[in-house]
Design an enzyme around this catalytic site. Structure first.
Site: not given
Ligand code: NAP
Ligand code: 3JM
Length: 348
Positions: A42, A130, A160-161, A235, A242
């Site tokens: 992207s 989350c 959305s998680g 889920r 959530h």
């Molecule tokens: P998502 O919508 O699938 O977005 C993934 C993002 O990561 C996109 O911007 C993607 O970029 C980028 N990405 C993937 N592979 C990459 C790489 N090799 N180098 C650089 N960027 C890369 O997922 P999301 O829901 O936003 O969640 C992303 C992550 O946040 C999850 O995997 C999880 O670890 C964390 N998360 C945490 C919580 C929490 O509770 N704290 C909640 C939800 C998610 P492209 O567009 O270029 O593919």
């Molecule tokens: C990877 O709703 C969910 O699936 C949890 C959010 C999430 C996480 C997280 O925050 O623990 C989605 C995908 C992760 C991760 O392990 O980093």
């Protein structure tokens, strides 16, 4: 003390990254500059930031020169690989993935729960899962007063998680089923539309899922290692928000009325608890909001000192983006934008 910061958002095109940019702009976070990073796929595309659009750059090891704070939400493997390079550049990382959460060198922080843990950071700060965040926002004020001994929680987690692919899967399956067409399952092992899946993240040796064990381990790290915790994570076909059914057993007796008063005064909590008027927290109401909503507060009649609660929050906002931005704000307030040992996470 820094007044404004050079900010990078890694994973800026994702569900969490976009919410992160929105939250930074809405809260007027003092950005001297903002850099949007994602994969090579992207690079060159644009993402909104307030009323501007910023061009996405490819994340590389050299992305962090001159950056003060990098907020990562690009998945665990990206955080594992790139956060050490960010810290090595003197940049403070707030990481949304599970990659660093249980590392002793990394504080795991919900500002309403354990903001003081930021004082001993080493360059990488972890944002909790989350489901844990919203649970602890609601339980910390009760624990302070009555000491929680045991938590039994069942989560109902929005698609959305799972990011963009989770949102697309629910939308596509619902549309296709209404048109009597075949569906595909890509994001989940089973159909998510009109269904509930007791399976989030991967199964572990003990037959719990990794998501369930995140709730156990993160509660021990942030709130109290003595609390016994058991979780079932489900889920459900909800887009945002959530919901959690929580049962707590306390050392000291707490009436429902006392708990209601404590929670009404608690930071980040909004009590919605008027069942006779059909008022209780709902995912569709919490979506887009900052607070953690608590309702259905009642005494567990099957147990001496126990309460039941229903806790709801926007998983992408307080569950991810907002909590990370609050950490970044708290670091500024406490003048903690420095990394004493930049190579700590590079050295094996
Ligand atoms: P998502 O919508 O699938 O977005 C993934 C993002 O990561 C996109 O911007 C993607 O970029 C980028 N990405 C993937 N592979 C990459 C790489 N090799 N180098 C650089 N960027 C890369 O997922 P999301 O829901 O936003 O969640 C992303 C992550 O946040 C999850 O995997 C999880 O670890 C964390 N998360 C945490 C919580 C929490 O509770 N704290 C909640 C939800 C998610 P492209 O567009 O270029 O593919
Ligand atoms: C990877 O709703 C969910 O699936 C949890 C959010 C999430 C996480 C997280 O925050 O623990 C989605 C995908 C992760 C991760 O392990 O980093």
């Amino acid at each position: 003390m820094k007044e404004s910061l050079n900010v990078a958002v890694c994973g800026a095109t994702g569900a969490v990254g976009r919410e992160m940019l929105k939250t930074l702009a809405q809260r007027n976070f003092p950005c001297a500059s903002i850099t949007a990073l994602a994969s090579a796929r992207s690079a060159g595309t644009k993402v909104p930031f307030g009323d501007q659009e910023i061009t996405v750059k490819e994340l590389t090891k050299d992305s962090f020169k001159g950056i003060d704070v990098a907020i990562f939400s690009a998945g665990g493997s990206v955080s594992k690989e790139f956060a050490p390079y960010a810290a090595a550049s003197g940049c403070v990382v707030v990481d949304n993935s599970s990659a660093w959460r249980m590392d002793d060198r990394c504080p795991l922080v919900v500002p309403e729960v354990n903001a003081d843990d930021l004082e001993k950071h080493n360059g990488i700060i972890a944002n909790p899962n989350c489901s844990t965040i919203q649970m602890l926002v609601a339980l910390k004020p009760l624990h302070d007063v009555a000491t929680i001994k045991r938590i039994v929680v069942t989560t109902m987690q929005a698609v959305s998680g799972t990011g963009k692919k989770g949102l697309d899967e629910l939308e596509t399956q619902v549309r296709r089923l209404f048109n009597m067409q075949e569906i595909e399952t890509k994001a989940y092992p089973h159909q998510i539309a009109f269904n509930c899946l007791p399976h989030i993240d991967v199964f572990q040796e003990n037959d719990y899922t990794k998501e369930e064990m995140k709730m156990v381990n993160e509660t021990h790290k942030m709130l109290d290692p003595n609390i016994r915790v058991t979780a079932t994570c489900v889920r459900v076909p909800v887009f945002f928000g959530h919901s959690e059914s929580i049962n707590i057993e306390t050392e000291k007796k707490l009436t429902a009325a006392e708990a209601r008063v404590i929670l009404t005064q608690a930071p980040g909590v909004r009590v919605v608890d008027n069942p006779r008027a059909n008022m209780y927290p709902l995912a569709i109401d919490a979506a887009g909001c900052d607070e953690t909503f608590v309702g259905r507060i009642r005494e567990d009649e099957s147990c001496e000192n126990a309460l039941n609660l229903w806790v709801v929050a926007d998983n992408v906002r307080k569950g991810a983006a907002l909590n990370a931005v609050q950490i970044a704000e708290e670091l500024l307030r406490r003048d903690l934008y420095h990394v004493a040992q930049p190579d700590m996470f590079l050295a094996k």
